[in-house]
Design a protein around this motif. Sequence first.
Motif, PDB file in Angstrom:
ATOM      1  N   ASN A  24       0.808  -1.225   0.000  1.00 40.24           N
ATOM      2  CA  ASN A  24       0.000   0.000   0.000  1.00 40.24           C
ATOM      3  C   ASN A  24       0.839   1.272   0.000  1.00 40.24           C
ATOM      4  OD1 ASN A  24      -2.167  -1.760   0.126  1.00 40.24           O
ATOM      5  ND2 ASN A  24      -2.433  -1.532   2.323  1.00 40.24           N
ATOM      6  N   MET A  25       1.882   1.284  -0.804  1.00 41.23           N
ATOM      7  CA  MET A  25       2.745   2.468  -0.882  1.00 41.23           C
ATOM      8  C   MET A  25       2.002   3.627  -1.534  1.00 41.23           C
ATOM      9  SD  MET A  25       6.527   1.047  -1.897  1.00 41.23           S
ATOM     10  CE  MET A  25       6.015  -0.031  -3.221  1.00 41.23           C
ATOM     11  N   ASP A  26       2.237   4.813  -0.993  1.00 35.77           N
ATOM     12  CA  ASP A  26       1.679   6.040  -1.550  1.00 35.77           C
ATOM     13  C   ASP A  26       2.730   7.127  -1.375  1.00 35.77           C
ATOM     14  OD1 ASP A  26      -0.324   7.650  -2.741  1.00 35.77           O
ATOM     15  OD2 ASP A  26      -0.916   8.389  -0.759  1.00 35.77           O
ATOM     16  N   SER A  37       8.818 -24.753  11.016  1.00 38.90           N
ATOM     17  CA  SER A  37       8.546 -23.954  12.200  1.00 38.90           C
ATOM     18  C   SER A  37       7.535 -22.875  11.846  1.00 38.90           C
ATOM     19  CB  SER A  37       9.822 -23.303  12.731  1.00 38.90           C
ATOM     20  OG  SER A  37      10.279 -22.329  11.820  1.00 38.90           O
ATOM     21  N   SER A  38       7.138 -22.181  12.845  1.00 35.83           N
ATOM     22  CA  SER A  38       6.299 -21.015  12.633  1.00 35.83           C
ATOM     23  C   SER A  38       7.242 -19.827  12.482  1.00 35.83           C
ATOM     24  CB  SER A  38       5.382 -20.809  13.848  1.00 35.83           C
ATOM     25  OG  SER A  38       4.645 -19.631  13.703  1.00 35.83           O
ATOM     26  N   PRO A  39       7.380 -19.290  11.286  1.00 30.95           N
ATOM     27  CA  PRO A  39       8.360 -18.218  11.104  1.00 30.95           C
ATOM     28  C   PRO A  39       7.991 -16.976  11.911  1.00 30.95           C
ATOM     29  CG  PRO A  39       6.997 -18.448   9.139  1.00 30.95           C
ATOM     30  CD  PRO A  39       6.623 -19.552  10.069  1.00 30.95           C
ATOM     31  N   TYR A  40       9.001 -16.213  12.235  1.00 32.57           N
ATOM     32  CA  TYR A  40       8.782 -14.938  12.905  1.00 32.57           C
ATOM     33  C   TYR A  40       8.244 -13.952  11.877  1.00 32.57           C
ATOM     34  CZ  TYR A  40       9.585 -10.466  15.080  1.00 32.57           C
ATOM     35  OH  TYR A  40       9.404  -9.209  15.571  1.00 32.57           O
ATOM     36  N   SER A  41       7.241 -13.186  12.246  1.00 32.04           N
ATOM     37  CA  SER A  41       6.731 -12.155  11.353  1.00 32.04           C
ATOM     38  C   SER A  41       6.305 -10.950  12.172  1.00 32.04           C
ATOM     39  CB  SER A  41       5.567 -12.675  10.507  1.00 32.04           C
ATOM     40  OG  SER A  41       4.503 -13.121  11.317  1.00 32.04           O
ATOM     41  N   MET A  42       6.329  -9.820  11.520  1.00 30.24           N
ATOM     42  CA  MET A  42       5.863  -8.593  12.157  1.00 30.24           C
ATOM     43  C   MET A  42       5.350  -7.654  11.077  1.00 30.24           C
ATOM     44  SD  MET A  42       9.210  -6.488  13.380  1.00 30.24           S
ATOM     45  CE  MET A  42      10.526  -6.037  12.284  1.00 30.24           C
ATOM     46  N   GLY A  43       4.529  -6.713  11.509  1.00 28.95           N
ATOM     47  CA  GLY A  43       3.985  -5.754  10.559  1.00 28.95           C
ATOM     48  C   GLY A  43       3.704  -4.426  11.225  1.00 28.95           C
ATOM     49  N   GLY A  44       3.651  -3.410  10.397  1.00 28.04           N
ATOM     50  CA  GLY A  44       3.364  -2.075  10.894  1.00 28.04           C
ATOM     51  C   GLY A  44       3.550  -1.040   9.809  1.00 28.04           C
ATOM     52  N   PRO A  45       3.416   0.218  10.175  1.00 32.36           N
ATOM     53  CA  PRO A  45       3.466   1.298   9.188  1.00 32.36           C
ATOM     54  C   PRO A  45       4.877   1.799   8.903  1.00 32.36           C
ATOM     55  CG  PRO A  45       2.919   2.203  11.327  1.00 32.36           C
ATOM     56  CD  PRO A  45       3.031   0.704  11.509  1.00 32.36           C
ATOM     57  N   TYR A  46       5.102   2.118   7.644  1.00 29.46           N
ATOM     58  CA  TYR A  46       6.295   2.837   7.209  1.00 29.46           C
ATOM     59  C   TYR A  46       5.904   4.291   6.968  1.00 29.46           C
ATOM     60  CZ  TYR A  46       9.331  -1.136   5.749  1.00 29.46           C
ATOM     61  OH  TYR A  46      10.152  -2.224   5.686  1.00 29.46           O
ATOM     62  N   ASP A  47       6.836   5.174   7.214  1.00 31.48           N
ATOM     63  CA  ASP A  47       6.692   6.593   6.902  1.00 31.48           C
ATOM     64  C   ASP A  47       8.059   7.039   6.399  1.00 31.48           C
ATOM     65  OD1 ASP A  47       5.975   9.258   6.794  1.00 31.48           O
ATOM     66  OD2 ASP A  47       5.936   9.543   8.962  1.00 31.48           O
TER      67      ASP A  47
END
Length: 156
Positions: free
Chosen positions: A85-87, A113-123
């Motif tokens: 969702n880049m803008d 395994s259950s891989p490590y994942s993370m998410g959040g906003p970029y600015d």
Amino acid sequence: MTDGTYEELLRRLRALEDKEALRRLMIRGWRVLDRKDWRAWIDCWAEDAVLEFGPWGEIRGQEAVRAKVEEAEAHFPSMQHHILNMDFHVEGDRASGIGYMWFVAVTGSGQGSSPYSMGGPYDWDFRRGPEGGWLLVRQRLGVWWTDGEETPASLG
């Protein structure tokens, strides 16, 4: 076509070309990051770059950013950085952008395994470099969620 209309068309075309160049910069940069091509990745950043990431605080300078990210991601045999969702907003030789990060990594190559994942906003903030291409000047990254393996010490 009047001069005003022609100039407006040129301005709009330049804005579209700049936004596409920014999108390509980010996609290329993060694909080489997944390959751990640290030189190609940090070449996307300005010399005076700033990386802001909650657990790390503020990292200043191109080489300091490279060193910190290289150290943090060293123990992942494979990674995928997704930029969603880049803008972008362009004003002359400066630009800003937003997007979302979805990071997935495994700590053991070939292991189920259950891989490590993370998410959040970029600015992001960008500026046009001396040769006309865009450079990343500031990146702020927030973490809204994590999942899978325990948060690696290097990221938290």
